[in-house]
Design a protein around this motif. Sequence first.
Motif, PDB file in Angstrom:
ATOM      1  N   ASN A 115       0.804  -1.213   0.000  1.00 45.74           N
ATOM      2  CA  ASN A 115       0.000   0.000   0.000  1.00 45.74           C
ATOM      3  C   ASN A 115       0.843   1.272   0.000  1.00 45.74           C
ATOM      4  N   TYR A 116       1.971   1.250   0.722  1.00 48.15           N
ATOM      5  CA  TYR A 116       2.812   2.443   0.775  1.00 48.15           C
ATOM      6  C   TYR A 116       4.221   2.090   1.220  1.00 48.15           C
ATOM      7  N   TYR A 117       5.155   2.902   0.780  1.00 46.93           N
ATOM      8  CA  TYR A 117       6.557   2.744   1.140  1.00 46.93           C
ATOM      9  C   TYR A 117       7.035   4.021   1.820  1.00 46.93           C
ATOM     10  N   PHE A 118       7.592   3.906   3.022  1.00 45.44           N
ATOM     11  CA  PHE A 118       8.047   5.057   3.791  1.00 45.44           C
ATOM     12  C   PHE A 118       9.564   5.218   3.811  1.00 45.44           C
ATOM     13  N   GLY A 119      10.284   4.393   3.090  1.00 46.01           N
ATOM     14  CA  GLY A 119      11.740   4.460   3.111  1.00 46.01           C
ATOM     15  C   GLY A 119      12.317   5.435   2.121  1.00 46.01           C
ATOM     16  N   ASP A 120      13.632   5.461   2.065  1.00 47.68           N
ATOM     17  CA  ASP A 120      14.335   6.313   1.100  1.00 47.68           C
ATOM     18  C   ASP A 120      15.529   5.581   0.487  1.00 47.68           C
ATOM     19  N   ASP A 121      15.395   4.267   0.340  1.00 47.07           N
ATOM     20  CA  ASP A 121      16.456   3.445  -0.238  1.00 47.07           C
ATOM     21  C   ASP A 121      16.543   3.647  -1.753  1.00 47.07           C
ATOM     22  N   GLU A 122      17.719   3.392  -2.313  1.00 46.36           N
ATOM     23  CA  GLU A 122      17.893   3.442  -3.761  1.00 46.36           C
ATOM     24  C   GLU A 122      17.472   2.139  -4.414  1.00 46.36           C
ATOM     25  N   ILE A 123      17.654   1.037  -3.712  1.00 49.28           N
ATOM     26  CA  ILE A 123      17.269  -0.286  -4.219  1.00 49.28           C
ATOM     27  C   ILE A 123      16.178  -0.835  -3.311  1.00 49.28           C
ATOM     28  N   ILE A 124      15.064  -1.205  -3.919  1.00 49.38           N
ATOM     29  CA  ILE A 124      13.901  -1.698  -3.177  1.00 49.38           C
ATOM     30  C   ILE A 124      13.695  -3.172  -3.498  1.00 49.38           C
ATOM     31  N   LYS A 170      -0.249   4.835  -6.087  1.00 47.60           N
ATOM     32  CA  LYS A 170       0.611   5.881  -5.518  1.00 47.60           C
ATOM     33  C   LYS A 170       1.614   5.352  -4.486  1.00 47.60           C
ATOM     34  N   CYS A 171       1.846   4.077  -4.443  1.00 49.61           N
ATOM     35  CA  CYS A 171       2.712   3.450  -3.448  1.00 49.61           C
ATOM     36  C   CYS A 171       4.108   4.078  -3.390  1.00 49.61           C
ATOM     37  N   PHE A 172       4.737   4.259  -4.540  1.00 49.36           N
ATOM     38  CA  PHE A 172       6.090   4.810  -4.608  1.00 49.36           C
ATOM     39  C   PHE A 172       6.112   6.197  -5.263  1.00 49.36           C
ATOM     40  N   ARG A 173       4.980   6.807  -5.434  1.00 54.62           N
ATOM     41  CA  ARG A 173       4.878   8.075  -6.166  1.00 54.62           C
ATOM     42  C   ARG A 173       5.863   9.124  -5.635  1.00 54.62           C
ATOM     43  N   ASP A 174       6.611   9.718  -6.580  1.00 54.06           N
ATOM     44  CA  ASP A 174       7.556  10.802  -6.300  1.00 54.06           C
ATOM     45  C   ASP A 174       8.661  10.428  -5.317  1.00 54.06           C
ATOM     46  N   LYS A 175       8.984   9.153  -5.213  1.00 55.69           N
ATOM     47  CA  LYS A 175      10.125   8.719  -4.395  1.00 55.69           C
ATOM     48  C   LYS A 175      11.370   8.866  -5.267  1.00 55.69           C
ATOM     49  N   ASN A 176      11.995  10.015  -5.213  1.00 57.26           N
ATOM     50  CA  ASN A 176      13.049  10.404  -6.146  1.00 57.26           C
ATOM     51  C   ASN A 176      14.376   9.676  -5.982  1.00 57.26           C
ATOM     52  N   GLY A 180       5.466 -13.364  -7.724  1.00 60.55           N
ATOM     53  CA  GLY A 180       4.013 -13.368  -7.617  1.00 60.55           C
ATOM     54  C   GLY A 180       3.347 -12.030  -7.854  1.00 60.55           C
ATOM     55  N   CYS A 181       4.112 -10.988  -8.083  1.00 59.02           N
ATOM     56  CA  CYS A 181       3.541  -9.654  -8.284  1.00 59.02           C
ATOM     57  C   CYS A 181       2.962  -9.560  -9.695  1.00 59.02           C
ATOM     58  N   LYS A 182       1.639  -9.404  -9.789  1.00 60.56           N
ATOM     59  CA  LYS A 182       0.937  -9.437 -11.072  1.00 60.56           C
ATOM     60  C   LYS A 182       0.353  -8.100 -11.503  1.00 60.56           C
ATOM     61  N   VAL A 183       0.135  -7.172 -10.557  1.00 59.11           N
ATOM     62  CA  VAL A 183      -0.555  -5.927 -10.864  1.00 59.11           C
ATOM     63  C   VAL A 183       0.213  -4.735 -10.311  1.00 59.11           C
ATOM     64  N   ILE A 184       0.342  -3.712 -11.151  1.00 59.24           N
ATOM     65  CA  ILE A 184       0.859  -2.425 -10.707  1.00 59.24           C
ATOM     66  C   ILE A 184      -0.263  -1.424 -10.949  1.00 59.24           C
ATOM     67  N   GLU A 185      -0.792  -0.877  -9.866  1.00 57.48           N
ATOM     68  CA  GLU A 185      -1.944   0.018  -9.971  1.00 57.48           C
ATOM     69  C   GLU A 185      -1.545   1.421 -10.417  1.00 57.48           C
ATOM     70  N   GLU A 186      -2.567   2.249 -10.656  1.00 60.84           N
ATOM     71  CA  GLU A 186      -2.376   3.597 -11.174  1.00 60.84           C
ATOM     72  C   GLU A 186      -1.465   4.438 -10.272  1.00 60.84           C
ATOM     73  N   TYR A 187      -0.645   5.226 -10.930  1.00 61.10           N
ATOM     74  CA  TYR A 187       0.281   6.178 -10.288  1.00 61.10           C
ATOM     75  C   TYR A 187       1.307   5.520  -9.353  1.00 61.10           C
ATOM     76  N   ALA A 188       1.476   4.226  -9.403  1.00 61.48           N
ATOM     77  CA  ALA A 188       2.342   3.528  -8.449  1.00 61.48           C
ATOM     78  C   ALA A 188       3.771   4.077  -8.414  1.00 61.48           C
ATOM     79  N   PHE A 189       4.348   4.377  -9.572  1.00 61.37           N
ATOM     80  CA  PHE A 189       5.724   4.871  -9.637  1.00 61.37           C
ATOM     81  C   PHE A 189       5.832   6.245 -10.307  1.00 61.37           C
ATOM     82  N   THR A 190       4.725   6.921 -10.502  1.00 66.76           N
ATOM     83  CA  THR A 190       4.744   8.230 -11.150  1.00 66.76           C
ATOM     84  C   THR A 190       5.750   9.153 -10.475  1.00 66.76           C
ATOM     85  N   GLY A 191       6.563   9.816 -11.282  1.00 67.68           N
ATOM     86  CA  GLY A 191       7.503  10.798 -10.760  1.00 67.68           C
ATOM     87  C   GLY A 191       8.745  10.228 -10.102  1.00 67.68           C
TER      88      GLY A 191
END
Length: 191
Positions: free
Chosen positions: A28-37, A49-55, A65-76
């Motif tokens: 649902n959400y990622y609160f870290g700031d790692d370069e490699i996830i 929006k899980c990783f949205r704008d995590k620069n 097993g990961c089959k779906v990436i929802e809207e805006y998941a990695f935007t930005g």
Amino acid sequence: MNVEAICQDNPNLKADGSFVIWRENKLNYYFGDDEIIYVPSYVEVIGSKCFRDKNKIKCVILPEGCKVIEEYAFTGCISLQYINLSEVVVIGDNAFRCCTSLKHVYCTRLETLGKYAFAESALENVSFVNLRMVSEYAFFGCYNLKSFIAPKLVSLKNYAFMNISYLTFVVSAAVLLPRCAFSKTNVTYQL
């Protein structure tokens, strides 16, 4: 941010390191700031929006097993250079929009690509073994996109490849190409 505290009052949420998990299998959400996830092995869905704008993110390793990436998941995610999408079946609207360091994508199982999915990204080459449908504006403004390979493509929506300089487009002869799919694009077809 204390991930445990966020999850304590909601029985549907659980904390796993820097991740908030919804109902056992949706990240649902990622609160870290790692370069490699490294996404946990039990995750089947990357939430909206899980990783949205995590620069800082440069690389994301998804579990098999990961089959779906929802809207805006990695935007930005402007530093994202690599993500393994080999097992993903659905990529939602705007999922990788403005990922300005993402240059190559290879997907073996992807069937559906949402609106603006890779719009304004740095893609140069894409290959989709099972892709059946590309939505409107999916690759809008991907100025560096040179090669698109999708041998099983059957549905291409309007403006899917708008504003691309030079593109070699390799698909099956069965695909219907709408008149506006390649607006403002210099395209070479290989059917």
